[in-house]
Design a protein around this motif. Structure first.
Motif, short mmCIF file in Angstrom:
data_model
loop_
_atom_site.label_atom_id
_atom_site.label_comp_id
_atom_site.label_asym_id
_atom_site.label_seq_id
_atom_site.Cartn_x
_atom_site.Cartn_y
_atom_site.Cartn_z
N SER A 29 0.71 -0.91 0.43
CA SER A 29 0.19 0.07 0.36
C SER A 29 0.58 0.87 -0.15
CB SER A 29 -0.69 -0.06 1.01
OG SER A 29 -1.87 1.22 1.32
N VAL A 31 0.34 3.72 1.22
CA VAL A 31 0.45 4.59 2.64
C VAL A 31 1.59 4.78 3.36
CG1 VAL A 31 -0.65 2.54 4.34
CG2 VAL A 31 -1.61 5.41 4.56
N LYS A 34 3.80 8.34 2.95
CA LYS A 34 3.66 9.20 3.05
C LYS A 34 4.07 10.57 2.35
CE LYS A 34 0.20 7.88 6.21
NZ LYS A 34 0.06 7.79 7.84
N THR A 339 -6.48 8.22 0.31
CA THR A 339 -5.49 9.10 -0.41
C THR A 339 -5.62 10.61 -0.12
OG1 THR A 339 -6.02 7.39 -2.12
CG2 THR A 339 -4.72 9.20 -2.70
N HIS A 343 -2.12 12.48 1.48
CA HIS A 343 -1.52 13.02 0.99
C HIS A 343 -2.28 13.94 0.32
CE1 HIS A 343 0.84 9.52 -0.33
NE2 HIS A 343 -0.66 8.71 -0.18
N LEU A 369 -2.56 5.13 -6.95
CA LEU A 369 -2.54 5.66 -5.68
C LEU A 369 -3.43 5.24 -4.85
CD1 LEU A 369 -0.30 7.15 -3.24
CD2 LEU A 369 -1.46 9.45 -4.38
N VAL A 370 -5.30 4.97 -5.29
CA VAL A 370 -6.67 5.04 -4.72
C VAL A 370 -5.80 3.32 -5.00
CG1 VAL A 370 -8.54 4.79 -5.09
CG2 VAL A 370 -7.71 7.54 -5.24
N TYR A 373 -4.44 1.35 -1.92
CA TYR A 373 -5.63 0.93 -0.74
C TYR A 373 -6.55 0.75 -1.06
CZ TYR A 373 -3.40 5.97 1.21
OH TYR A 373 -2.50 6.80 2.08
#
Length: 617
Positions: A29, A31, A34, A339, A343, A369-370, A373
């Motif tokens: 992920s 995440v 960051k 997201t 971010h 990016l989405v 997650y």
């Protein structure tokens, strides 16, 4: 290693890591990577210090002051209220006459007859004896004094309503097509709107603690009855292991909620009554041939707010993210929120909306990016028919044996106009007599629903007795126009909007007639500042306040609301804007591709620069 992994994910095809069974979801992920911690904006620190949106409101609403502090103003927004004062009543060495605006949370724009009566009573007793229909399908109540705010909010709670999340850095009221049509796609739309509203409602108990003093209100929000079969709490807390859920009292939002306000809209194919592309997330219901819900097309990164002379801020139309099956829709929406939470820009609020994140990354990288997650591939969007704008004004068949009637409230102000429409008295009398429920629209108007066919003539006669016009009696320019409240209460307004718009539209009609275009319809919108509350940049013509008596004129938006217009001229005097538009109307009349080419489409085809150069000669 983590940084390298994150960079690889940004450039690698989504499928390359989505198919890898060897990696636990949390390991890949994004995440984990960051943005570097910068200097947090002061509002971020206020949110942390509020301890779940409670402080400093809990102490400031116990004192006798008629105002709250600047810090409290920021937290109060999450509870659905702004502090205002009438700028026309300001005087040297005199304390400002502070008051508060309340904005309701009203998923799908629906309100019962009983709730409308409550609102009307509160406006009379505690407000300024009017109501303001908004561009997000709800009502605002202006003029409430600080000492009365708790009574008003508590009364709304007991009536099955809420102001929680009406403002603030959270998901705001979700806009839908206002058409109360009994067809599968519209029914899916309304149901899912209410689910999503609950999904992204702040979980803090501060709202109850402040406005009900911890008392358990026996009445729940009215829309929750329609989704009683859905365990929203479980949906909120479901953890897919990809970094969405936080170990916090707010499992989705966290201690600092979102970087800025967040707006969603949902509609059905072809119906762009919602200005879909102006939202952080836009959803389009996709059904199977039997009417069952297949899923949603998802669009991201729209938004209107900007700042004059600051090129780093801009209006933006949303991009297609993809299609999601109904069973995965909640997780994808949570992934998008996470997201932006992780971010989005928390240092510069002017660049904190999700549209800037999408713009900076590009839609492909944002999708990856989405997806990190979400934990699954995001499918391509499904093909849709062309969009059309409909305000759903006038009479329509609801497909369930009843009719509904759209009433155009000019610039959204429900008040009694001397020698004109008696909106406040008339709507209340209509609701009292027939007990009709209402639906608010994204164009600052209302729909009366549940009308029996045999009541049609009686309803029309009743409205006529209060001088409330039917849509056939309204100039199309007025019908298509919307304006923000602006002066005298909005602290950001640089000039007039709502109060000036009727005169501007009359002058616009005169100008069109002078140019032999008297039968034409043009979508005009107006705001008192560049923040874009009336979604001006999507209109064919927009007046955006840029001085005490001047506007920046924008042109070239789409009649179907699918394209952002372009700035044409700044500092246009409010008394002589006809000189700016007349050459454009003349060129439209003489050079349009066909009699059906709308003004906005003509401007877009020819180009703003070319038209400006021609008119400068």
């Amino acid at each position: 290693m983590i940084r390298v992994l994150a960079l690889l994910l940004l450039v690698a095809p989504v499928a390359s890591f989505m198919r890898s069974p060897a990696r636990p979801a949390a390991r890949w992920s994004m995440v984990l990577e960051k943005p570097a911690n910068g200097k947090l904006h002061k509002n971020e620190k206020l949110k942390i210090a509020s301890k779940g949106l409670l402080h400093p409101l809990d102490s400031e609403f116990k004192n006798d002051e008629i105002f709250v502090s600047k810090d409290a103003v920021q937290i109060l927004k999450f509870h659905g209220s702004y502090m205002q004062d009438n700028r026309e009543n300001r005087a040297p060495k005199k304390q400002k006459e502070f008051q508060f605006m309340l904005r309701l949370k009203m998923p799908a724009g629906e309100l019962s007859a009983d709730l409308y009566r409550t609102l009307d009573d509160l406006a009379t007793k505690y407000g300024q004896d009017d109501l303001r229909a908004t561009t997000r399908s709800t009502f605002q109540l202006h003029g409430v004094l600080k000492a009365d705010l708790k009574t008003v909010i508590n009364t709304l709670m007991k009536a099955g309503s809420s102001t929680l999340g009406g403002c603030g850095d959270v998901n705001r009221n979700i806009v839908t097509s206002p058409a109360p049509i009994a067809k599968p796609e519209y029914e899916h739309m309304r149901r899912w709107t209410k689910i999503i509203a609950e999904l992204f409602k702040p979980q803090s108990q501060a709202f109850t603690e402040l406005w009900a003093e911890g008392e358990k209100i026996g009445t729940v929000e009215s829309w929750r009855h329609d989704i009683a079969d859905v365990d929203v709490d479980s949906l909120i807390r479901k953890d897919n292991g990809c970094g969405i859920i936080l170990d916090k009292p707010e499992p989705i939002y966290g201690d600092t909620y979102l970087p800025r306000k967040f707006k969603m809209a949902m509609t059905v194919p072809g119906d762009n009554s919602v200005d879909l592309y102006t939202n952080d997330i836009g959803l389009v219901v996709i059904t199977n041939p039997d009417g069952s819900l297949d899923g949603f097309n998802v669009y991201v990164g729209g938004g209107m707010g900007r700042t004059h002379n600051k090129e780093s801020t801009f209006a933006r139309a949303a991009d297609p993210l993809g299609f999601v099956k109904a069973d995965d829709a909640v997780e994808l929406l949570k992934a998008i929120i996470a997201t932006q939470r992780d971010h989005g820009d928390r240092e510069i609020r002017a660049n904190a909306r999700m549209k800037y994140l999408v713009h900076k990354m590009g839609i492909d990288a944002f999708r990856r990016l989405v997806g990190s997650y979400f934990g699954k591939l995001i499918e391509p969007v499904r093909e849709l028919p062309d969009w059309k704008y409909s305000d759903w004004m006038g009479w329509h068949d609801a497909n369930d044996g009843t009719l509904f009637l759209g009433l155009n409230i000019e610039q959204g102000r429900v008040r009694d106009i001397p020698d004109g429409p008696q909106w406040k008295t008339g709507l209340r009398a209509l609701v009292d007599k027939f007990n009709f429920d209402l639906t608010m629209t994204p164009s600052q108007s209302t729909i009366i629903r549940g009308i029996k066919p045999e009541q049609k003539e009686e309803v029309e006669a009743f409205l006529a007795s209060h001088q409330i016009p039917l849509i056939e009696q309204i100039d199309p320019l007025v019908r298509l126009a919307i304006a923000c409240p602006a002066l005298p209460l909005c602290g950001l307004a640089q000039t007039e909007a709502e109060r000036a718009m009727p005169q501007f539209l009359g002058r616009m009609r005169n100008l069109l007639e002078e140019e032999n275009l008297g039968d034409e319809e043009v979508m005009v919108r107006m705001t008192g500042c560049p923040n874009g509350c009336a979604r001006p940049y999507m209109a064919e013509i927009a007046f955006v306040g840029d001085g005490p008596r001047s506007y920046q004129v924008w042109v070239g938006g789409s009649p179907a609301l699918t394209r952002v217009g372009q700035p044409y001229k700044a500092k246009v005097d409010s008394d002589s804007w006809e000189d700016t538009l007349r050459p454009l109307f003349k060129a439209w009349r003489e050079q349009r591709a066909s009699p059906a080419e709308a003004f906005g489409d003509f401007v877009s085809r020819v180009g703003v620069d070319k038209l400006a150069a021609a008119n400068a000669k």
